[in-house]
Design an enzyme around this catalytic site. Structure first.
Site, short mmCIF file in Angstrom:
data_model
loop_
_atom_site.label_atom_id
_atom_site.label_comp_id
_atom_site.label_asym_id
_atom_site.label_seq_id
_atom_site.Cartn_x
_atom_site.Cartn_y
_atom_site.Cartn_z
N CYS A 130 36.02 58.58 23.02
CA CYS A 130 36.31 59.67 22.68
C CYS A 130 38.22 58.59 22.37
O CYS A 130 38.72 60.03 21.33
CB CYS A 130 36.07 60.07 24.15
SG CYS A 130 34.78 61.38 24.19
N CYS A 144 31.47 60.32 30.68
CA CYS A 144 31.74 60.79 30.17
C CYS A 144 31.01 61.57 29.45
O CYS A 144 30.33 61.54 29.28
CB CYS A 144 32.44 59.99 28.63
SG CYS A 144 32.16 61.45 27.81
#
Ligand code: MSP
Length: 639
Positions: A130, A144
């Site tokens: 990300c 995540c």
């Protein structure tokens, strides 16, 4: 006077080729923009590519090329794709352009000078995929939520943007402007996120870790966080700060994104604009996700849908129609080719296509291809009134399009099409044609139908521009720049008396689903299977797996991938078709004890009825048929 209209798509990462998801957003944006053209607005559409950051460096490394070469190539693929899908953007922006970089530097400097960017030591959980830090609340089971990986703990000094300072201002703005973020569910999502204290945003990455980015104007050792750089494209593309386009279009800005990037657009971006002293954008329109048969579409699952394949198989207009009709803007949708085919066959070939050829066929037959006199007072004595219905359809269409409810707008048009089909059935022009005294009535009926088709051709323009022009041409109108304007569509009648019209054509041929859905070859699937979700034993037990013996095998003429097999299942024999001719000769298979799915619905492949499916592992050039390692009587159930 209608106000200008500015609309943007996200700028797409160049770490992967364009796929169905990017295509949907960009088509929806093009459709909205064309609709505002219909209303007479001066419009501007922006799309482009997001080219900095770690993701891109990794993708370039994987392909053994420099980041520069890599971004040039993938960006080109995006830029060249859009016109092929009849998407016309006014500007294609790339974040590696000097003009964009200069604006990013200018805004960073402004915010830094005003004191809203500070330097601090930070230790946090970082997800490299990300490219950002996560706090505990955002992680799911310590991982995540997007990548399912545990973030890595990193301690480093960085620059931070004081988002927290603007939290209350943003809450007030969203509360006072109910249509700032639409649909409402996403507005609520942002407001609920803002109930928790907002953390300041880390907007730098040390060059020791990443060099592919825009250097901070106040510290040479750092590059700008990719999101801070990317969001600014929406104004740099308009020539901020002094460009004419910026002055004209920015006050009328609409950003279209999917739910995955709600937070940067709903929170970071308005705060960045506010901190830089720039008016904030007008509207954020958020749509849901296309899933592939209920799984997320992703490169790693191998189920990415290629827009060019769709165009070549079904045509641009059919795909644009399917995407806009099938997804309720804001909600997720499930993609499958069988749904495309049924939409094409029922809505396009049956409803619209048949109506068009039916009406024009009768017109050419009864009036020798020349538009008869249309006297408005010469009303047909039927309760149905296509003119009033058209006004209703136009008004429903406009309301829905204004709200980005594309599916509803199209439903209103199709409702009108079905009224027209009913009008044909009730007025029965073929009966009127038999009686001399009904000649005038027949003319009125046919003229009403031609006018109705003209209205339909105008309303489908934003979604199916090519079909709209085709229909207009066959109704005798030169597609000038105004034919699709709402005020023009609403004028009734417009057909030109005594004009001779060209011979009709078929708008949408029916699709033979067998020909398309069975043409895939082992190992070469366009839509690879999704990784399946877990299922209950009860569901598994519905699959009837059996041991079976191949008693005969032969090639199917003209189908070089297929073999026709005769299978012994103990109490009976069956014919099945298997796509393994590239890997096995018929002789190799005869006598093998294989595993088959015995209760699969029969399907016809190249004219041969197949009752069941043989199991095989297929990977590119290799294929191995599943066999049992001990002899079992044919027909034994596998559990
Ligand atoms: N580069 C950022 C955006 C920066 S904008 C200032 C980015 N790029 S992306 O390539 O990942 O594109 C994300 C967008 O692609 C989504 O918001 C959506 O518009 C589109 N889609 C990608 N996959 C999608 C689906 N499966 N379904 C629908 N749209 C999807 O994020």
């Amino acid at each position: 006077m209608t106000s200008p209209f500015y609309i943007t798509t996200p700028i797409y990462y160049v770490n992967a080729k364009p796929h169905l998801g990017h295509t949907y957003t960009t088509i929806a944006t093009d459709v909205a923009r064309r609709f505002h053209d219909m209303k007479g607005s001066d419009t501007f559409m922006l799309t482009g590519t997001d080219e900095h950051g770690d993701k891109i460096v990794k993708a370039a490394e994987k392909n053994n090329v420099s980041p520069r070469e890599y971004v040039d190539e993938i960006s080109r693929q995006f830029e060249q794709l859009w016109p092929l899908l009849d998407i016309h953007c006014d500007r294609f922006i790339r974040t590696t352009e000097e003009r964009h970089i200069a604006v990013v530097v200018d805004i960073l400097r402004k915010i830094y000078d005003s004191g809203d960017i500070y330097y601090a030591e930070y230790e946090g959980m970082y997800c490299f995929d990300c490219e950002r830090f996560f706090n505990e609340r955002e992680l799911v089971d310590g991982k995540c939520p997007d990548h399912g990986k545990e973030p890595v703990s990193i301690a480093e000094s960085n620059y931070f943007f004081k988002m927290s300072k603007y939290q209350q201002w943003l809450i007030d703005h969203i509360t006072e402007n109910p249509d700032f973020i639409r649909p409402e569910r996403y507005r609520n999502e942002v407001l609920s996120f803002l109930k928790e204290p907002l953390e300041d945003l880390c907007i730098s990455r040390p060059k020791s870790r990443l060099q592919w980015g825009i250097t901070l104007p106040f510290d040479d050792d750092y590059v700008t966080y990719v999101w801070f750089d990317a969001l600014i494209n929406y104004i740099s593309a308009l020539g901020y700060p002094d460009g004419e386009n910026f002055k004209k279009f920015w006050p009328h800005s609409h950003h279209v994104v999917a739910k995955d990037i709600l937070k940067p657009h709903g929170i970071y971006w308005p705060i960045m604009l506010k901190a830089a002293g720039i008016d904030i954008y007008k509207h954020l329109l958020v749509h849901g996700y296309w899933n592939i048969e209920h799984s997320k579409m992703s490169k790693s699952l191998g189920n990415v849908v290629d827009p060019l394949y769709l165009k070549e198989t079904y045509s641009t207009d059919a795909i644009r129609y399917f995407l806009m009709r099938e997804m309720v803007f804001g909600l997720d949708s499930s993609f499958s080719e069988s749904v495309i085919i049924s939409r094409i066959n029922s809505d396009l070939a049956n409803d619209l296509g048949n109506l068009f050829s039916r009406v024009l066929g009768m017109f050419h037959k009864y009036f020798d291809s020349t538009v008869p006199d249309y006297a408005p007072e010469m009303k047909a004595e039927f309760k149905l009134d296509l003119k009033t219905d058209a006004q209703k359809a136009i008004s429903q269409f406009v309301t829905a399009m204004d709200n980005f409810e594309f599916h509803k707008a199209l439903a209103a048009v199709w409702d009108y099409i079905s009224k027209m089909n009913k009008y044909v059935d009730v007025t029965a022009p073929w009966e009127l044609a038999k009686k001399k005294e009904s000649k005038n009535q027949l003319a009125a009926v046919i003229c009403n139908l031609l006018e109705g088709l003209r209205v339909v051709s105008g309303l489908i323009y934003p979604v199916m521009p090519e079909t709209a022009v085709k229909m207009q041409k066959h109704l005798g109108f030169a597609p000038d720049s105004n034919f699709h304007r709402i005020e023009k569509i609403s004028q009734w009648p417009q057909m030109i008396t005594n004009q001779t019209l060209p011979k009709s054509i078929s708008l949408f041929p029916r699709i033979d689903s067998d020909a398309i859905l069975t043409k895939e070859e082992p190992g070469e699937k366009t839509l690879a299977e999704p990784v399946s979700p877990e299922i209950e034993y009860e569901d598994f037990s519905k699959i009837d797996l059996r041991s079976a013996r191949v008693i005969h095998a032969e090639k199917i003429p003209k189908a070089n991938k297929l073999l026709k097999l005769e299978i012994d299942l103990g109490d009976h024999t069956r014919t099945i078709v298997a796509g393994i001719a590239k890997f096995y000769t018929p002789e190799e298979l005869v006598g093998k004890s294989v595993v088959m799915v015995a209760n699969l619905k029969p399907a016809k492949l190249m004219g041969v009825q197949s009752r069941g499916m043989l199991l095989a592992a297929v990977e590119k050039e290799i294929c191995s048929v599943a066999v049992l390692d001990r002899d079992m009587p044919p027909g034994t159930r596998l559990k």
